[in-house]
Design a protein around this motif. Structure first.
Motif, PDB file in Angstrom:
ATOM      1  N   LEU A  23     -16.664 -19.500 -23.630  1.00  0.00           N
ATOM      2  CA  LEU A  23     -15.704 -18.810 -22.769  1.00  0.00           C
ATOM      3  C   LEU A  23     -16.291 -17.512 -22.215  1.00  0.00           C
ATOM      4  CD1 LEU A  23     -12.364 -19.294 -24.752  1.00  0.00           C
ATOM      5  CD2 LEU A  23     -13.089 -20.467 -22.664  1.00  0.00           C
ATOM      6  N   THR A  24     -17.088 -16.814 -23.015  1.00  0.00           N
ATOM      7  CA  THR A  24     -17.721 -15.588 -22.534  1.00  0.00           C
ATOM      8  C   THR A  24     -18.688 -15.903 -21.396  1.00  0.00           C
ATOM      9  OG1 THR A  24     -17.562 -14.618 -24.750  1.00  0.00           O
ATOM     10  CG2 THR A  24     -19.075 -13.563 -23.210  1.00  0.00           C
ATOM     11  N   TRP A  25     -19.448 -16.979 -21.560  1.00  0.00           N
ATOM     12  CA  TRP A  25     -20.362 -17.407 -20.487  1.00  0.00           C
ATOM     13  C   TRP A  25     -19.580 -17.814 -19.239  1.00  0.00           C
ATOM     14  CZ3 TRP A  25     -20.624 -22.401 -18.352  1.00  0.00           C
ATOM     15  CH2 TRP A  25     -21.661 -22.592 -17.440  1.00  0.00           C
ATOM     16  N   LEU A  26     -18.503 -18.557 -19.431  1.00  0.00           N
ATOM     17  CA  LEU A  26     -17.744 -19.091 -18.305  1.00  0.00           C
ATOM     18  C   LEU A  26     -16.948 -18.003 -17.592  1.00  0.00           C
ATOM     19  CD1 LEU A  26     -16.945 -21.816 -16.904  1.00  0.00           C
ATOM     20  CD2 LEU A  26     -14.951 -21.834 -18.409  1.00  0.00           C
ATOM     21  N   ILE A  27     -16.292 -17.138 -18.357  1.00  0.00           N
ATOM     22  CA  ILE A  27     -15.350 -16.168 -17.780  1.00  0.00           C
ATOM     23  C   ILE A  27     -16.027 -14.838 -17.462  1.00  0.00           C
ATOM     24  CG2 ILE A  27     -13.242 -14.844 -18.215  1.00  0.00           C
ATOM     25  CD1 ILE A  27     -12.338 -17.223 -20.006  1.00  0.00           C
ATOM     26  N   ASP A  28     -16.709 -14.272 -18.467  1.00  0.00           N
ATOM     27  CA  ASP A  28     -17.268 -12.930 -18.282  1.00  0.00           C
ATOM     28  C   ASP A  28     -18.593 -12.938 -17.524  1.00  0.00           C
ATOM     29  OD1 ASP A  28     -15.537 -10.944 -20.081  1.00  0.00           O
ATOM     30  OD2 ASP A  28     -15.715 -12.827 -21.143  1.00  0.00           O
ATOM     31  N   LYS A  29     -19.383 -13.986 -17.691  1.00  0.00           N
ATOM     32  CA  LYS A  29     -20.670 -14.041 -16.987  1.00  0.00           C
ATOM     33  C   LYS A  29     -20.555 -14.739 -15.639  1.00  0.00           C
ATOM     34  CE  LYS A  29     -25.476 -15.513 -17.423  1.00  0.00           C
ATOM     35  NZ  LYS A  29     -26.008 -14.214 -16.973  1.00  0.00           N
ATOM     36  N   ARG A  30     -19.948 -15.931 -15.628  1.00  0.00           N
ATOM     37  CA  ARG A  30     -19.845 -16.696 -14.378  1.00  0.00           C
ATOM     38  C   ARG A  30     -18.669 -16.246 -13.525  1.00  0.00           C
ATOM     39  NH1 ARG A  30     -22.187 -21.760 -14.301  1.00  0.00           N
ATOM     40  NH2 ARG A  30     -21.430 -21.753 -12.146  1.00  0.00           N
ATOM     41  N   GLY A  31     -17.723 -15.521 -14.098  1.00  0.00           N
ATOM     42  CA  GLY A  31     -16.577 -15.028 -13.340  1.00  0.00           C
ATOM     43  C   GLY A  31     -15.560 -16.089 -12.996  1.00  0.00           C
ATOM     44  N   CYS A  32     -15.480 -17.141 -13.815  1.00  0.00           N
ATOM     45  CA  CYS A  32     -14.517 -18.221 -13.560  1.00  0.00           C
ATOM     46  C   CYS A  32     -13.138 -17.803 -14.070  1.00  0.00           C
ATOM     47  CB  CYS A  32     -14.975 -19.510 -14.236  1.00  0.00           C
ATOM     48  SG  CYS A  32     -16.524 -20.162 -13.588  1.00  0.00           S
ATOM     49  N   LYS A  33     -12.401 -17.150 -13.212  1.00  0.00           N
ATOM     50  CA  LYS A  33     -11.068 -16.669 -13.570  1.00  0.00           C
ATOM     51  C   LYS A  33     -10.063 -17.227 -12.573  1.00  0.00           C
ATOM     52  CE  LYS A  33     -13.308 -12.345 -14.899  1.00  0.00           C
ATOM     53  NZ  LYS A  33     -13.442 -10.905 -14.586  1.00  0.00           N
ATOM     54  N   GLY A  34      -8.876 -17.505 -13.050  1.00  0.00           N
ATOM     55  CA  GLY A  34      -7.859 -18.053 -12.162  1.00  0.00           C
ATOM     56  C   GLY A  34      -6.551 -18.210 -12.893  1.00  0.00           C
ATOM     57  N   ARG A  35      -5.761 -19.174 -12.446  1.00  0.00           N
ATOM     58  CA  ARG A  35      -4.434 -19.360 -13.023  1.00  0.00           C
ATOM     59  C   ARG A  35      -4.493 -19.757 -14.491  1.00  0.00           C
ATOM     60  NH1 ARG A  35      -1.225 -22.613  -8.158  1.00  0.00           N
ATOM     61  NH2 ARG A  35      -1.303 -20.897  -6.608  1.00  0.00           N
TER      62      ARG A  35
END
Length: 388
Positions: free
Chosen positions: A293-305
């Protein structure tokens, strides 16, 4: 934004994982109907083994260990009046809320029971309230409060380089207790059940299983569990580079998971016993998921609903968990004008009439999560964050 800048901020993935965990805890605690109609993945392992449901509570305790590091870092891990007040106040508050909810649910249940139906109002209230002799002292929230308090005391009182050795000692001592005390027996001869009955009294233990899954002795490995989260939190969050944090989380997760499964040949994995291998495997998976999740959200910036949905639970975790228990009263215990509960109207008279039983049970569980999420969304939009 470079990784060094990102590292100075709170890892968003931690709030998302905590939100996922709280949503999961509410989901598995509130099926439409009890066994055998519970959706299979939402059932705990009967004794030995793991199901998806067995991961949610230990994930939260793992995260509690990480956030304990974050909160105590502000005090430089040194005793002060403010620090001591914060630790003891929070530990006692969580434990007391758990006890109060247990009393309230039992009280309301007795008020609506047939056994007290013939009594006048005030005698019925007094009889229903007089349940302290049969009140369960421990449980999910009391375990959280006790383990947080003890872990925080250890984090301030013990040099951090010795904490991994303390965890190993706790796990080793607990395993010896299980081995010499018939601890893997699923009956009243289990040393865990014997200690609970002797210290707490049988009437103050979990009524539906033996031994109590949140009993006294199993609090030892649960404390070790929180301390694993603390150690991983310290080792990861002190790093400046986000990539290093992700790699460290992945490394710790792999070591704990593989080590836990290898050791399970000698010490079976069991949530109800909270065996050391259960702690290792669930902490390992928690660390791996947090790394992803850290890689996906904080590094890749995959944020949404999706991330915002779970963040609603993540910023008010214990408050929404408590709310989920309290909402049981109006939805499943109090009767409407037709003499039926909301739960029965939705489940028995609607969902279970056209859906397979297990699917209908799952639908109610999801609906219940959404009801609590709506309250959490209102709090989130109002920027109301209830700290427990």
């Amino acid at each position: 934004m470079n990784n060094t800048t990102q590292s100075s901020q709170r890892i968003l993935a931690l709030d998302i994982l905590r939100g996922l965990t709280i949503a999961g805890m509410i989901l598995v605690n509130n099926p439409g109907r009890p066994w055998p109609d519970v959706f299979t993945p939402l059932e705990h392992a009967e004794w030995i083994g793991l199901t998806p449901t067995d991961f949610v509570f230990p994930f939260f305790m793992f995260i509690m260990g990480i956030t304990t590091y974050l909160s105590l870092r502000k005090f430089r891990f040194q005793w002060s009046a403010t620090c001591a007040r914060k630790i003891f106040k929070r530990a006692l508050l969580i434990w007391f809320i758990g006890l109060a909810i247990s009393w309230l649910l039992t009280f309301v249940g007795h008020m609506g029971s047939k056994a007290y139906a013939t009594l006048p109002l005030w005698p019925r209230i007094c009889a229903s309230a007089n349940i302290l002799g049969h009140l369960r002292i421990l449980g999910v929230l009391p375990r959280l409060g006790i383990c947080y308090g003890l872990a925080a005391i250890i984090a301030i009182s013990v040099k951090h380089k010795f904490i991994p050795w303390l965890i190993a000692l706790i796990f080793a001592v607990y395993f010896v207790i299980l081995e010499i005390g018939n601890g893997f027996a699923h009956d009243a001869s289990n040393i865990l059940a014997i200690v609970d009955d002797a210290v707490l009294g049988h009437n103050h233990c979990y009524a539906y299983d033996t031994p109590d899954p949140e009993g006294l002795l199993s609090t030892l490995p649960a404390l070790g569990h929180v301390l694993i989260g603390f150690c991983i939190g310290e080792a990861v969050l002190k790093l400046r580079d986000l990539d290093d944090k992700i790699e460290r989380l992945f490394l710790f997760g792999t070591v704990c998971t593989v080590g836990g499964f290898l050791l399970s040949y000698g010490c079976p994995i069991s949530k109800k016993l909270w065996t050391p291998t259960f702690s290792l495997v669930t902490c390992g998976f928690g660390s791996l998921i947090l790394a992803f999740l850290t890689w996906l959200i904080d590094k890749r910036g995959c944020k949404g609903r999706t991330t915002e949905f779970f963040r609603v639970f993540g910023v008010n975790p214990l408050a929404l968990y408590v709310l989920a228990d309290l909402l049981l009263i109006p939805l499943t215990m109090l009767h409407t004008g037709s003499g039926m509960t909301v739960h029965r109207l939705v489940c028995d008279d609607f969902l279970f009439t056209f859906l397979p039983a297990k699917v209908a049970s799952l639908c109610w569980a999801i609906l219940y999560v959404l009801i609590n999420w709506l309250v959490g969304l209102w709090l989130y939009k109002k920027k109301i964050f209830i700290k427990l």
